[in-house]
Design an enzyme around this catalytic site. Structure first.
Site, PDB file in Angstrom:
ATOM      1  N   ARG A 237      30.460  11.215 -12.120  1.00  0.00           N
ATOM      2  CA  ARG A 237      29.952  12.243 -13.026  1.00  0.00           C
ATOM      3  C   ARG A 237      29.086  11.567 -14.079  1.00  0.00           C
ATOM      4  O   ARG A 237      29.484  10.534 -14.661  1.00  0.00           O
ATOM      5  CB  ARG A 237      31.099  12.984 -13.724  1.00  0.00           C
ATOM      6  CG  ARG A 237      31.819  14.005 -12.876  1.00  0.00           C
ATOM      7  CD  ARG A 237      30.943  15.213 -12.527  1.00  0.00           C
ATOM      8  NE  ARG A 237      31.653  16.217 -11.765  1.00  0.00           N
ATOM      9  CZ  ARG A 237      31.695  16.279 -10.432  1.00  0.00           C
ATOM     10  NH1 ARG A 237      31.043  15.379  -9.703  1.00  0.00           N
ATOM     11  NH2 ARG A 237      32.358  17.248  -9.819  1.00  0.00           N
ATOM     12  N   GLU A 266      21.971  17.965 -15.347  1.00  0.00           N
ATOM     13  CA  GLU A 266      21.479  18.147 -13.977  1.00  0.00           C
ATOM     14  C   GLU A 266      20.963  19.569 -13.811  1.00  0.00           C
ATOM     15  O   GLU A 266      21.646  20.496 -14.240  1.00  0.00           O
ATOM     16  CB  GLU A 266      22.602  17.867 -12.973  1.00  0.00           C
ATOM     17  CG  GLU A 266      23.070  16.419 -13.015  1.00  0.00           C
ATOM     18  CD  GLU A 266      24.251  16.146 -12.079  1.00  0.00           C
ATOM     19  OE1 GLU A 266      24.640  17.051 -11.317  1.00  0.00           O
ATOM     20  OE2 GLU A 266      24.780  15.027 -12.128  1.00  0.00           O
ATOM     21  N   HIS A 285      22.282  14.363  -7.157  1.00  0.00           N
ATOM     22  CA  HIS A 285      23.700  14.727  -6.959  1.00  0.00           C
ATOM     23  C   HIS A 285      23.942  15.131  -5.489  1.00  0.00           C
ATOM     24  O   HIS A 285      24.343  16.263  -5.207  1.00  0.00           O
ATOM     25  CB  HIS A 285      24.114  15.850  -7.915  1.00  0.00           C
ATOM     26  CG  HIS A 285      25.613  15.957  -8.070  1.00  0.00           C
ATOM     27  ND1 HIS A 285      26.228  16.375  -9.230  1.00  0.00           N
ATOM     28  CD2 HIS A 285      26.630  15.695  -7.194  1.00  0.00           C
ATOM     29  CE1 HIS A 285      27.542  16.392  -9.054  1.00  0.00           C
ATOM     30  NE2 HIS A 285      27.802  15.975  -7.830  1.00  0.00           N
TER      31      HIS A 285
HETATM   32  C1  8YV Z   1      29.494  18.886  -5.622  1.00  0.00           C
HETATM   33  C2  8YV Z   1      30.900  17.036  -6.342  1.00  0.00           C
HETATM   34  O1  8YV Z   1      30.590  19.613  -5.865  1.00  0.00           O
HETATM   35  O2  8YV Z   1      32.880  17.233  -5.049  1.00  0.00           O
HETATM   36  C3  8YV Z   1      32.385  16.990  -6.148  1.00  0.00           C
HETATM   37  O3  8YV Z   1      33.100  16.700  -7.130  1.00  0.00           O
HETATM   38  O4  8YV Z   1      30.424  16.720  -7.363  1.00  0.00           O
HETATM   39  C4  8YV Z   1      29.962  17.500  -5.269  1.00  0.00           C
HETATM   40  O5  8YV Z   1      30.496  17.386  -4.028  1.00  0.00           O
HETATM   41  C5  8YV Z   1      28.675  19.541  -4.596  1.00  0.00           C
HETATM   42  O6  8YV Z   1      27.401  19.554  -5.092  1.00  0.00           O
HETATM   43  C6  8YV Z   1      29.075  20.933  -4.210  1.00  0.00           C
HETATM   44  O7  8YV Z   1      28.836  21.834  -5.276  1.00  0.00           O
END
Ligand code: 8YV
Length: 333
Positions: A237, A266, A285
């Site tokens: 993150r 983002e 991401h």
């Molecule tokens: C996003 C992620 O969720 O799993 C996570 O924690 O950050 C990613 O896999 C993905 O962009 C789906 O919204």
């Protein structure tokens, strides 16, 4: 006929899974990133029992109070920093996520970023396309073989990164809240103190969740401990890293480079200084963004919700103490 439970869907659900949802529930679509409270008329709020959402849906106390019958939030992600867990726990709202199914994809991207930064692959591609190669050779880059990879966090994803890095003959060290007996016994990685991780690693890779404690926990102090030749990778993150301090460290040569799949804001604004930095490789991401992995994630997220609202314990619960479901329609339990 009894009324079906009503759910909000903010995640992209493929047709076959959508049919399962539609058979079991009344479904209401909300565009990802929009608050359900903005998207739905107030008259519908009290009827919502569950939600499948992306990390762009902010689930806080105000939302949970506005949706008094909401019992399950099924996140289409392993991370759940979009959910105020104290607020969910206080209201006995079950939160589910998608652990396990994206470890390989995120680990692969981590290794890919490491190779891109160390071997300068993005610039190398531009060098060939621009014709610069016809005028002279590409500058020498840096080996990762034989170097030390430092993992900040040794969970499921960290473990796959460690295993993959071992195939590149890297020495892997890690820091975690507690040592990982399995990683140690498999000879995957060695536990070190936090400061030693930053000081010893040639590549530091972040694999911890974003919480109040970890926000900006990698900052100027940590960059100061790192080698001038070191690379920082972040596929976890953005806000775990103090981005302003990272930009300073990259500009001043405190560290050599960075590979970032996640940023504080983002999509990353084009005005960000990171955009113009030649020693940084940026991705949008995309750690879990493969057809196979996203399918496995949405499958788990949809089944977590179907199970929970159907009275069956779901596979992946963040706060298992909220199971069995306590909240009743229209009332805060
Ligand atoms: C996003 C992620 O969720 O799993 C996570 O924690 O950050 C990613 O896999 C993905 O962009 C789906 O919204």
């Amino acid at each position: 006929m009894t009324k079906k439970p009503c759910i909000i869907v903010t995640a992209p659900v493929p047709q076959d899974l959508r049919q399962l949802l539609d058979a079991a529930f009344d479904t209401v679509d909300v565009p990802a990133g929009q608050s359900p409270l903005e998207a739905l008329p107030q008259s519908q709020w009290a009827a919502i029992d569950g939600m499948v959402c992306t990390v762009k849906t902010r689930v806080d106390g105000a939302l949970l109070d506005a949706l008094p019958a909401l019992k399950v939030v099924s996140n289409f992600a392993v991370g759940f920093d979009n959910v105020d867990m104290d607020a969910a726990n206080a209201r006995k709202v079950l939160v589910c996520n998608t652990p396990g199914v994206l470890d390989g994809a995120v680990a692969d991207l981590t290794i890919g970023l490491m190779l891109c930064v160390a071997r300068n692959l993005v610039a190398g591609d531009a060098f060939v396309r621009s014709g610069a190669w016809t005028k002279g050779p590409f500058p020498l880059a840096t080996d990762i073989r034989g170097k030390t990879l430092g993992l900040l966090g040794m969970g499921r994803i960290g473990r796959v990164v460690a295993r993959t890095a071992r195939a590149f003959d890297m020495d892997v060290i890690y820091h975690n809240r507690k040592p990982d007996a399995q990683a140690e016994s498999e000879g995957l990685a060695r536990y070190v103190e936090r400061d030693a991780l930053f000081a010893q690693a040639d590549v530091v890779s972040v694999h911890i969740p974003l919480t109040a404690e970890t926000r900006h926990s990698v900052g100027a102090r940590e960059f100061g401990l790192m080698k001038k030749t070191a690379i920082l990778l972040n596929t976890a993150r953005g806000a775990v890293v103090d981005e302003a301090a990272l930009i300073d460290a990259l500009k001043n040569g405190t560290i050599a480079g960075a590979g970032l799949d996640v940023m504080t804001q983002e999509p990353l604004p084009v005005s960000s200084p990171l955009i113009g930095m030649p020693n940084v490789v940026l991705q949008a991401h995309i750690g879990s963004a493969t057809v196979e992995t996203r399918r496995a994630m949405i499958d788990l997220a949809v089944h977590n919700l179907l199970d929970a609202l159907g009275g069956k314990q779901p596979k992946a619960m963040v706060n298992g103490q909220a199971w069995p479901l306590a909240r009743q329609a229209g009332a805060n339990a």
